[in-house]
Scaffold this motif. Structure first.
Motif, PDB file in Angstrom:
ATOM      1  N   GLU A 230      44.775  -1.358 -42.873  1.00  0.00           N
ATOM      2  CA  GLU A 230      44.045  -2.229 -43.902  1.00  0.00           C
ATOM      3  C   GLU A 230      42.626  -2.109 -44.009  1.00  0.00           C
TER       4      GLU A 230
ATOM      5  N   TYR B   7      39.177  -3.916 -45.644  1.00  0.00           N
ATOM      6  CA  TYR B   7      38.848  -5.129 -46.117  1.00  0.00           C
ATOM      7  C   TYR B   7      37.711  -5.056 -47.209  1.00  0.00           C
ATOM      8  N   SER B   8      37.528  -5.614 -48.017  1.00  0.00           N
ATOM      9  CA  SER B   8      36.726  -5.696 -49.147  1.00  0.00           C
ATOM     10  C   SER B   8      35.357  -6.242 -49.032  1.00  0.00           C
TER      11      SER B   8
ATOM     12  N   GLY C 193      36.236   0.409 -45.658  1.00  0.00           N
ATOM     13  CA  GLY C 193      35.872  -0.743 -46.107  1.00  0.00           C
ATOM     14  C   GLY C 193      34.283  -0.924 -46.151  1.00  0.00           C
TER      15      GLY C 193
ATOM     16  N   SER D  82      47.098  -6.265 -52.052  1.00  0.00           N
ATOM     17  CA  SER D  82      45.908  -7.035 -51.803  1.00  0.00           C
ATOM     18  C   SER D  82      46.563  -8.446 -51.474  1.00  0.00           C
TER      19      SER D  82
ATOM     20  N   GLN E  11      37.485 -12.729 -51.161  1.00  0.00           N
ATOM     21  CA  GLN E  11      37.602 -11.981 -50.340  1.00  0.00           C
ATOM     22  C   GLN E  11      39.169 -11.229 -50.622  1.00  0.00           C
ATOM     23  N   THR E  12      39.344 -10.117 -50.111  1.00  0.00           N
ATOM     24  CA  THR E  12      40.656  -9.659 -49.899  1.00  0.00           C
ATOM     25  C   THR E  12      40.952  -8.402 -48.844  1.00  0.00           C
ATOM     26  N   THR E  13      42.001  -8.456 -48.259  1.00  0.00           N
ATOM     27  CA  THR E  13      42.539  -7.446 -47.377  1.00  0.00           C
ATOM     28  C   THR E  13      43.386  -6.594 -48.047  1.00  0.00           C
TER      29      THR E  13
ATOM     30  N   ARG F 115      46.656  -4.251 -47.516  1.00  0.00           N
ATOM     31  CA  ARG F 115      47.474  -3.986 -46.455  1.00  0.00           C
ATOM     32  C   ARG F 115      48.372  -2.804 -47.023  1.00  0.00           C
TER      33      ARG F 115
END
Length: 378
Positions: free
Chosen positions: A26, A28-29, A64, A347, A358-360, A362
């Motif tokens: 993952e 993270y943004s 990230g 996303s 925000q977004t992760t 994956r």
């Protein structure tokens, strides 16, 4: 023979495992005071990730860590893709005097007024080296105008005795991706650009995804100009090289993210679910890139004599009444990126308690399963 098959499958599994290990599970943004994430792209050679947060660009590394941010667009930046031929990032960019456009200006405390204009933004990601850079002043973004999109957006058409605005339900553009021409394996890559489409349930002429094909090989020299929000330029190709149609039934706002996957030859189209009861209303479709487009009469579109129709892939759920195939998959509309070897970053966007976006990303593996097309890679 059985032993040979087992050995082959084991080898494939080893290749997949090795590929998966080169990407974190993952990314993270970070959290940002902006619009929600619209698109993502990974530059594997640079080891960088680019996020479109509607009117803001965020660049991180694969862990990230934020490398830089860009503001000053004051428009709707959507889906992103990397052009491997020039190393630049291409994305859909809209300037519309509507609720969305007015909301962007309000969020940025701008009193600008602009004409409806549709661009492909060309982003030099390597210039993004620090936070709070400016798309205009720092020369990061140039734009190519798409006048044919504006023509469809502003057109009025006659359907079943009614005058309707927006030809083909065109609300602008969103999904973009590079890949080979439909019906061909390999060869020259073209930029495919999808219409956003209004989710009007009362009209019959908005049930196709509209895909424009562009040859971008001469764009940088011929059309691309720096972005000037106060004076939007009109330089760009008069029309696309070709126009294709994919019958999916209506979707709300059309293809949000388009992504070509060389492993399968599929063009994945992630959308928001439509609301017409006669359709299955999937939110993920795939066009079979190897299928030759067929010139056909378009259902419900009396003002187009015939169009080049591309086929949905023989994968996913199949609606027996309409023949439409696709998946019910929660994610993808805010960004997906094929990494090859069946791997994707997808996303998973959300908001913080403070209402920041925000977004992760994956890491997923494509399975082609009708119920669970993607599974997370641990």
């Amino acid at each position: 023979m059985k032993k040979l098959i087992i050995t082959f499958l084991a080898a494939v599994g080893m290749v997949f495992s090795a590929a998966a290990q080169s990407f974190p599970p993952e990314i993270y943004s970070g959290a940002w005071d902006s619009g929600h994430v619209q698109g993502i792209v990974i530059d594997k050679a640079e080891g960088a990730v680019y996020f479109s947060f509607t009117d803001m660009i965020v660049k991180t590394d694969l862990k990230g860590n934020v490398i830089g941010t860009v503001t000053g667009l004051l428009g709707h930046l959507g889906c992103l893709d990397l052009n491997e031929e020039d190393g630049l990032i291409y994305g859909s960019l809209e300037y519309k005097d509507d609720v969305i456009g007015q909301g962007i200006l309000k969020r940025n405390k701008s009193d600008l007024k602009y004409e409806n204009t549709f661009y492909i933004a060309i982003i030099d990601g390597k210039k993004i080296v620090r936070r709070d850079m400016d798309a205009l002043k720092d020369g990061i973004v140039t734009c190519v105008n798409l006048p044919s999109v504006l023509a469809d957006y502003e057109a009025k058409v006659q359907v079943e005795g009614k005058t309707l605005e927006h030809r083909l339900g065109c609300s602008g553009i969103d999904g973009v991706s590079f890949g080979p021409e439909f019906g061909k394996k390999g060869g020259k890559n073209y930029l495919m650009v999808c219409y956003g489409i209004y989710g009007d349930t009362e009209r019959p002429d908005n049930d196709y995804q509209v895909i424009l094909e562009f040859d971008t090989s001469k764009w940088l020299k011929k059309y691309a100009k720096p972005l000037e929000v106060g004076a939007l330029h009109k330089d760009g190709p008069a029309k696309p090289r070709k126009v294709f149609y994919a019958f999916t039934g209506n979707t709300n706002w059309g293809v949000q993210n388009l992504e070509y996957d060389p492993s399968t030859g599929y063009w994945f189209m992630a959308a928001y679910k439509g609301k017409k009861e006669q359709y299955p209303n999937y939110n993920l479709f795939a066009v079979d890139g190897s299928s030759k487009p067929l010139k056909q009469k378009l259902s419900g579109v009396p003002y187009v004599k015939k169009g080049l129709v591309v086929s949905l892939a023989d994968a996913g759920k199949k609606d027996e009444e309409t023949g439409i195939r696709g998946w019910d998959f929660k994610y993808g509309s805010t960004g997906m990126n094929s990494l090859g070897d069946g791997l994707f970053y997808i996303s998973e966007n959300s908001k913080t308690p403070e209402k920041l976006q925000q977004t992760t990303l994956r890491l997923y593996r494509f399975t082609s399963d009708p119920v669970q097309p993607f599974v997370p890679v641990k």
